[in-house]
Write a protein that holds these residues in place. Structure first.
Motif, PDB file in Angstrom:
ATOM      1  N   ARG A 131      27.217 -36.346 -50.198  1.00 15.79           N
ATOM      2  CA  ARG A 131      27.287 -34.889 -50.138  1.00 15.79           C
ATOM      3  C   ARG A 131      25.914 -34.295 -50.410  1.00 15.79           C
ATOM      4  O   ARG A 131      25.169 -34.800 -51.256  1.00 15.79           O
ATOM      5  CB  ARG A 131      28.262 -34.343 -51.188  1.00 15.79           C
ATOM      6  CG  ARG A 131      29.693 -34.850 -51.060  1.00 15.79           C
ATOM      7  CD  ARG A 131      30.434 -34.158 -49.925  1.00 15.79           C
ATOM      8  NE  ARG A 131      31.831 -34.569 -49.912  1.00 15.79           N
ATOM      9  CZ  ARG A 131      32.307 -35.599 -49.219  1.00 15.79           C
ATOM     10  NH1 ARG A 131      31.470 -36.353 -48.507  1.00 15.79           N
ATOM     11  NH2 ARG A 131      33.589 -35.892 -49.242  1.00 15.79           N
ATOM     12  N   LEU A 132      25.608 -33.212 -49.712  1.00 17.48           N
ATOM     13  CA  LEU A 132      24.451 -32.378 -50.031  1.00 17.48           C
ATOM     14  C   LEU A 132      24.965 -30.997 -50.404  1.00 17.48           C
ATOM     15  O   LEU A 132      25.661 -30.354 -49.603  1.00 17.48           O
ATOM     16  CB  LEU A 132      23.490 -32.288 -48.851  1.00 17.48           C
ATOM     17  CG  LEU A 132      22.544 -33.473 -48.649  1.00 17.48           C
ATOM     18  CD1 LEU A 132      21.755 -33.306 -47.354  1.00 17.48           C
ATOM     19  CD2 LEU A 132      21.583 -33.608 -49.832  1.00 17.48           C
ATOM     20  N   ILE A 133      24.648 -30.556 -51.610  1.00 14.02           N
ATOM     21  CA  ILE A 133      25.139 -29.290 -52.134  1.00 14.02           C
ATOM     22  C   ILE A 133      23.945 -28.413 -52.485  1.00 14.02           C
ATOM     23  O   ILE A 133      22.992 -28.872 -53.127  1.00 14.02           O
ATOM     24  CB  ILE A 133      26.015 -29.516 -53.377  1.00 14.02           C
ATOM     25  CG1 ILE A 133      27.181 -30.449 -53.048  1.00 14.02           C
ATOM     26  CG2 ILE A 133      26.531 -28.193 -53.933  1.00 14.02           C
ATOM     27  CD1 ILE A 133      27.923 -30.945 -54.257  1.00 14.02           C
ATOM     28  N   GLY A 134      23.967 -27.155 -52.076  1.00 12.20           N
ATOM     29  CA  GLY A 134      22.882 -26.235 -52.360  1.00 12.20           C
ATOM     30  C   GLY A 134      22.910 -25.747 -53.789  1.00 12.20           C
ATOM     31  O   GLY A 134      23.934 -25.814 -54.482  1.00 12.20           O
ATOM     32  N   ALA A 135      21.760 -25.210 -54.222  1.00 15.59           N
ATOM     33  CA  ALA A 135      21.685 -24.665 -55.579  1.00 15.59           C
ATOM     34  C   ALA A 135      22.608 -23.461 -55.747  1.00 15.59           C
ATOM     35  O   ALA A 135      22.950 -23.086 -56.867  1.00 15.59           O
ATOM     36  CB  ALA A 135      20.242 -24.267 -55.897  1.00 15.59           C
ATOM     37  N   ASP A 136      23.025 -22.870 -54.628  1.00 15.53           N
ATOM     38  CA  ASP A 136      23.958 -21.746 -54.675  1.00 15.53           C
ATOM     39  C   ASP A 136      25.407 -22.199 -54.796  1.00 15.53           C
ATOM     40  O   ASP A 136      26.324 -21.377 -54.801  1.00 15.53           O
ATOM     41  CB  ASP A 136      23.793 -20.874 -53.429  1.00 15.53           C
ATOM     42  CG  ASP A 136      23.989 -21.659 -52.132  1.00 15.53           C
ATOM     43  OD1 ASP A 136      24.286 -22.876 -52.210  1.00 15.53           O
ATOM     44  OD2 ASP A 136      23.833 -21.060 -51.058  1.00 15.53           O
ATOM     45  N   GLY A 137      25.612 -23.525 -54.890  1.00 18.38           N
ATOM     46  CA  GLY A 137      26.955 -24.043 -55.037  1.00 18.38           C
ATOM     47  C   GLY A 137      27.682 -24.281 -53.734  1.00 18.38           C
ATOM     48  O   GLY A 137      28.844 -24.687 -53.737  1.00 18.38           O
ATOM     49  N   GLN A 138      27.021 -24.036 -52.613  1.00 15.88           N
ATOM     50  CA  GLN A 138      27.642 -24.231 -51.313  1.00 15.88           C
ATOM     51  C   GLN A 138      27.351 -25.633 -50.779  1.00 15.88           C
ATOM     52  O   GLN A 138      26.214 -26.109 -50.831  1.00 15.88           O
ATOM     53  CB  GLN A 138      27.126 -23.199 -50.312  1.00 15.88           C
ATOM     54  CG  GLN A 138      27.462 -21.770 -50.682  1.00 15.88           C
ATOM     55  CD  GLN A 138      28.960 -21.522 -50.728  1.00 15.88           C
ATOM     56  OE1 GLN A 138      29.677 -21.767 -49.762  1.00 15.88           O
ATOM     57  NE2 GLN A 138      29.436 -21.035 -51.869  1.00 15.88           N
ATOM     58  N   ARG A 139      28.391 -26.280 -50.269  1.00 16.12           N
ATOM     59  CA  ARG A 139      28.217 -27.608 -49.712  1.00 16.12           C
ATOM     60  C   ARG A 139      27.535 -27.499 -48.351  1.00 16.12           C
ATOM     61  O   ARG A 139      27.983 -26.758 -47.478  1.00 16.12           O
ATOM     62  CB  ARG A 139      29.576 -28.305 -49.574  1.00 16.12           C
ATOM     63  CG  ARG A 139      29.478 -29.759 -49.172  1.00 16.12           C
ATOM     64  CD  ARG A 139      30.813 -30.480 -49.262  1.00 16.12           C
ATOM     65  NE  ARG A 139      31.788 -29.990 -48.308  1.00 16.12           N
ATOM     66  CZ  ARG A 139      32.843 -29.251 -48.625  1.00 16.12           C
ATOM     67  NH1 ARG A 139      33.052 -28.911 -49.875  1.00 16.12           N
ATOM     68  NH2 ARG A 139      33.695 -28.849 -47.702  1.00 16.12           N
ATOM     69  N   ARG A 140      26.464 -28.243 -48.156  1.00 14.62           N
ATOM     70  CA  ARG A 140      25.692 -28.185 -46.911  1.00 14.62           C
ATOM     71  C   ARG A 140      26.113 -29.263 -45.917  1.00 14.62           C
ATOM     72  O   ARG A 140      26.235 -29.006 -44.735  1.00 14.62           O
ATOM     73  CB  ARG A 140      24.203 -28.319 -47.216  1.00 14.62           C
ATOM     74  CG  ARG A 140      23.627 -27.237 -48.119  1.00 14.62           C
ATOM     75  CD  ARG A 140      23.681 -25.871 -47.442  1.00 14.62           C
ATOM     76  NE  ARG A 140      22.867 -24.895 -48.120  1.00 14.62           N
ATOM     77  CZ  ARG A 140      23.328 -23.981 -48.961  1.00 14.62           C
ATOM     78  NH1 ARG A 140      24.624 -23.933 -49.238  1.00 14.62           N
ATOM     79  NH2 ARG A 140      22.521 -23.115 -49.537  1.00 14.62           N
ATOM     80  N   LEU A 141      26.286 -30.492 -46.423  1.00 12.53           N
ATOM     81  CA  LEU A 141      26.600 -31.604 -45.533  1.00 12.53           C
ATOM     82  C   LEU A 141      27.581 -32.564 -46.180  1.00 12.53           C
ATOM     83  O   LEU A 141      27.485 -32.839 -47.383  1.00 12.53           O
ATOM     84  CB  LEU A 141      25.326 -32.386 -45.171  1.00 12.53           C
ATOM     85  CG  LEU A 141      24.315 -31.733 -44.227  1.00 12.53           C
ATOM     86  CD1 LEU A 141      23.051 -32.568 -44.175  1.00 12.53           C
ATOM     87  CD2 LEU A 141      24.890 -31.573 -42.836  1.00 12.53           C
ATOM     88  N   ASN A 142      28.510 -33.070 -45.390  1.00 12.28           N
ATOM     89  CA  ASN A 142      29.357 -34.194 -45.760  1.00 12.28           C
ATOM     90  C   ASN A 142      28.967 -35.356 -44.854  1.00 12.28           C
ATOM     91  O   ASN A 142      28.967 -35.211 -43.621  1.00 12.28           O
ATOM     92  CB  ASN A 142      30.836 -33.879 -45.540  1.00 12.28           C
ATOM     93  CG  ASN A 142      31.326 -32.760 -46.422  1.00 12.28           C
ATOM     94  OD1 ASN A 142      30.815 -32.557 -47.516  1.00 12.28           O
ATOM     95  ND2 ASN A 142      32.321 -32.032 -45.953  1.00 12.28           N
ATOM     96  N   LEU A 143      28.637 -36.486 -45.422  1.00 14.43           N
ATOM     97  CA  LEU A 143      28.170 -37.631 -44.643  1.00 14.43           C
ATOM     98  C   LEU A 143      28.978 -38.868 -44.992  1.00 14.43           C
ATOM     99  O   LEU A 143      29.389 -39.045 -46.147  1.00 14.43           O
ATOM    100  CB  LEU A 143      26.686 -37.906 -44.919  1.00 14.43           C
ATOM    101  CG  LEU A 143      25.732 -36.718 -44.757  1.00 14.43           C
ATOM    102  CD1 LEU A 143      24.355 -37.074 -45.298  1.00 14.43           C
ATOM    103  CD2 LEU A 143      25.639 -36.297 -43.299  1.00 14.43           C
ATOM    104  N   ASP A 144      29.188 -39.712 -44.000  1.00 16.61           N
ATOM    105  CA  ASP A 144      29.832 -41.000 -44.214  1.00 16.61           C
ATOM    106  C   ASP A 144      28.821 -42.091 -43.887  1.00 16.61           C
ATOM    107  O   ASP A 144      28.292 -42.132 -42.767  1.00 16.61           O
ATOM    108  CB  ASP A 144      31.063 -41.161 -43.316  1.00 16.61           C
ATOM    109  CG  ASP A 144      32.193 -40.236 -43.724  1.00 16.61           C
ATOM    110  OD1 ASP A 144      32.889 -39.738 -42.822  1.00 16.61           O
ATOM    111  OD2 ASP A 144      32.371 -40.014 -44.931  1.00 16.61           O
ATOM    112  N   GLY A 145      28.547 -42.952 -44.846  1.00 13.40           N
ATOM    113  CA  GLY A 145      27.541 -43.992 -44.635  1.00 13.40           C
ATOM    114  C   GLY A 145      27.946 -45.328 -45.201  1.00 13.40           C
ATOM    115  O   GLY A 145      29.046 -45.507 -45.731  1.00 13.40           O
ATOM    116  N   HIS A 146      27.039 -46.269 -45.069  1.00 15.49           N
ATOM    117  CA  HIS A 146      27.144 -47.591 -45.696  1.00 15.49           C
ATOM    118  C   HIS A 146      28.435 -48.330 -45.362  1.00 15.49           C
ATOM    119  O   HIS A 146      29.014 -49.000 -46.210  1.00 15.49           O
ATOM    120  CB  HIS A 146      26.942 -47.462 -47.215  1.00 15.49           C
ATOM    121  CG  HIS A 146      25.592 -46.943 -47.565  1.00 15.49           C
ATOM    122  ND1 HIS A 146      24.452 -47.709 -47.465  1.00 15.49           N
ATOM    123  CD2 HIS A 146      25.180 -45.709 -47.969  1.00 15.49           C
ATOM    124  CE1 HIS A 146      23.399 -46.972 -47.798  1.00 15.49           C
ATOM    125  NE2 HIS A 146      23.814 -45.757 -48.106  1.00 15.49           N
TER     126      HIS A 146
END
Length: 277
Positions: free
Chosen positions: A102-117
């Motif tokens: 997950r990538l989450i912004g400092a504003d609390g909003q989720r930017r990206l959901n990623l599936d890896g590995h």
């Protein structure tokens, strides 16, 4: 910390501290990782240095959704295993079970959901110095480099032979990975090419950290030893014994000290240049 011995001895030119407790007998057998046959990558080792007895020897991914601006209240479907803050303190990266990132912004909003590995657990996450890429390492033994703006996986770095446990990214763009083997592998983050294989540990490696200037790399693990490496040469500068297994290592912000957190509840701190505790 109680019981820490400060008398220093020098063995084969590598500073070491006297009085380290011997490594415990391993309850499992494992195969120490070896470089690929015919590999031309330079390897470093602690040849001739007295060490505790060793234990018995024995892809690609994809972004599932961009999901820009979505609320971040939804947690990882499974537990969080790793987290990192980007250099500008604007993004938080988390890695979890099943390869979730997950990538989450400092504003609390989720930017990206990623599936890896390959849907295997994430063991570590970090950002590059410019904040343009997130780096992750997983139990599938790969390192993956992600573009934080697009969510695209740009590179997969291979070379580890067993499940990973530790990740570090240097200020100069090098990436180090290690895990359930005795080797530490260093790649060039820009090209994805393997640069060095460091040999010196006698058991699994749990923690890695580059010094702020990128000139040194610290590694620690189940063999109760913290090793400080010269990154340019790939040679060990010092091997510092602990009284218990090392779970994490970290350089101070000025690079003058290096610390190790151990399973007996202690945090040990040394002079990163001389090894004095």
């Amino acid at each position: 910390a109680a019981g820490l011995v400060t008398a220093c001895t020098v063995l084969e030119g590598v500073p070491r501290f006297a009085g380290a407790a011997p490594a415990p007998a391993a309850a499992r057998a494992y195969t120490a990782g070896a470089g690929a046959a015919g590999s031309a990558h330079p390897e470093a080792s602690l040849q001739g240095v007295a060490r505790p007895a060793a234990p018995p020897s024995a892809k690609t991914a994809k972004a599932s959704s961009a999901d820009f601006g979505a609320a971040s209240a939804k947690p990882h479907w499974r537990g969080v295993k790793a987290r990192a803050l980007d250099p500008a303190s604007q993004l938080i990266a988390t890695g979890g079970e099943g390869g979730q990132l997950r990538l989450i912004g400092a504003d609390g909003q989720r930017r990206l959901n990623l599936d890896g590995h390959h849907r295997q657990d994430v063991a570590g996450v970090a950002f590059t110095a410019d904040g343009a890429h997130m780096v992750s390492i997983g139990r599938d033994s790969t390192v993956q480099v992600w573009n934080v703006n697009t969510g695209q996986q740009e590179r997969t770095l291979e070379g580890l032979e067993h499940p990973a446990r530790a990740l570090a990214v240097s200020s100069g763009g090098l990436i180090a990975g290690a895990g359930e083997e005795t080797r530490v592998v260093i790649w060039d983050g820009a090209s994805g090419q393997m640069q060095k294989i460091l040999r010196g540990h006698q058991d699994f490696v749990n923690g890695l950290d580059f010094s702020p200037d990128g000139a040194k790399l610290a590694s620690g693990g189940q063999d109760r030893s913290l090793i400080v490496w010269d990154v340019a040469s790939g040679q060990p500068l010092m091997a510092l014994p602990c009284q218990a297994e090392i779970n994490a290592v970290r350089f101070s912000p000025d690079g003058q000290q290096v610390a190790a957190a151990t399973t007996d509840g202690n945090v040990l701190v040394w002079d990163a240049a001389q090894g004095g505790s």
